[in-house]
Write an enzyme that holds these catalytic residues in place. Structure first.
Site, PDB file in Angstrom:
ATOM      1  N   ASP A  10       0.849  -1.190   0.000  1.00 56.64           N
ATOM      2  CA  ASP A  10       0.000   0.000   0.000  1.00 56.64           C
ATOM      3  C   ASP A  10       0.884   1.239   0.000  1.00 56.64           C
ATOM      4  O   ASP A  10       1.750   1.389   0.871  1.00 56.64           O
ATOM      5  CB  ASP A  10      -0.905   0.005   1.230  1.00 56.64           C
ATOM      6  CG  ASP A  10      -2.017  -1.028   1.130  1.00 56.64           C
ATOM      7  OD1 ASP A  10      -2.019  -1.811   0.153  1.00 56.64           O
ATOM      8  OD2 ASP A  10      -2.876  -1.060   2.030  1.00 56.64           O
ATOM      9  N   ASP A 131     -15.836  -3.928  -1.841  1.00 57.84           N
ATOM     10  CA  ASP A 131     -15.431  -3.531  -0.492  1.00 57.84           C
ATOM     11  C   ASP A 131     -16.661  -3.461   0.400  1.00 57.84           C
ATOM     12  O   ASP A 131     -17.488  -2.564   0.270  1.00 57.84           O
ATOM     13  CB  ASP A 131     -14.711  -2.186  -0.532  1.00 57.84           C
ATOM     14  CG  ASP A 131     -13.512  -2.224  -1.460  1.00 57.84           C
ATOM     15  OD1 ASP A 131     -12.709  -3.158  -1.343  1.00 57.84           O
ATOM     16  OD2 ASP A 131     -13.382  -1.326  -2.321  1.00 57.84           O
TER      17      ASP A 131
END
Length: 234
Positions: A10, A131
């Protein structure tokens, strides 16, 4: 397990970080050299990594493009990239740099016509990011809700030329609380394409729980915190 686990990198401000439950202000930096992290995964024999541009996810476009280019240079396996992929041109730019798969979520919910264009241009190369937050699909860096359940969103696109899905349980992400297999078991009943799981992995035992349910697991914090040691993976 090495072929089942997909390490996550990330990116925020050019650094390797992890968030807690996707909260932008709740960030921990693990490395200032993303390319070194990617090279380490390469050296340990991983065939695939998952890169997220968090600055892009919270904004409106890719912000760590140069870093992603450098990661591509040192990692020879499958590279999947997500975070702020909100236009066809962004996908083209990444394609030119050798990115293999594109992880797209917000566009599929908010701009279906554009998502269809992406699928026409890059068939079987787009992973639909699902998500789940409170049982509903979350978008825009997990800051906005939607009217879809994960299963309803999947029904819209399962027959389209997507590669498959990345299903993240947002409440679990970055918590090291362990995985809950039930959302994935339920989701798999509605889809025919591959599913990658994400959120809450804390140990090799969690990987074993998901084996046979999903096709792969994206893992970040458990690797960086040493809960799962690279040396112990088969």
């Amino acid at each position: 397990m090495k072929n089942f686990l997909i390490p996550a990198i990330d990116l925020k401000d050019g650094k390797v970080v992890r968030l807690y439950k996707g909260e932008e202000e709740n960030v921990k930096v693990y490395s200032h050299n993303p390319e070194d992290v990617a090279k380490r995964f390469e050296d340990f024999g991983f065939k695939r990594i998952h890169v997220v541009d968090l600055d892009g996810a919270f904004g409106s476009n890719l912000k760590n493009f140069e870093v992603i280019k450098n990661i591509r240079r040192v990692f020879s396996g499958i590279l999947q990239v997500g975070g702020g992929l909100r236009s066809l041109q962004m996908l083209r730019n990444l394609d030119e740099e050798g990115v293999d798969l594109f992880v797209v979520g917000t566009v599929a919910v908010k701009s279906p016509e554009m998502f269809e264009e992406m699928l026409d241009s890059f068939p079987e190369r787009i992973i639909l990011s699902v998500d789940s937050k409170g049982g509903m699909v979350s978008v825009a860096g997990w800051k906005e809700g939607s009217s879809y359940t994960p299963e309803e969103l999947a029904k819209l696109y399962d027959k389209k030329p997507i590669w498959g899905y990345l299903y993240t349980v947002v409440e679990k992400d970055g918590t090291l609380e362990g995985v809950d297999v039930e959302p994935y078991v339920k989701f798999k009943k509605f889809v025919n394409k591959p599913v990658l799981a994400s959120g809450g992995v804390a140990s090799i035992e969690d990987l074993k729980k998901l084996k046979g349910i999903v096709e792969g697991v994206v893992v970040g914090k458990a690797l960086y915190e040493g809960r799962i040691k690279l040396e112990e993976l088969e």
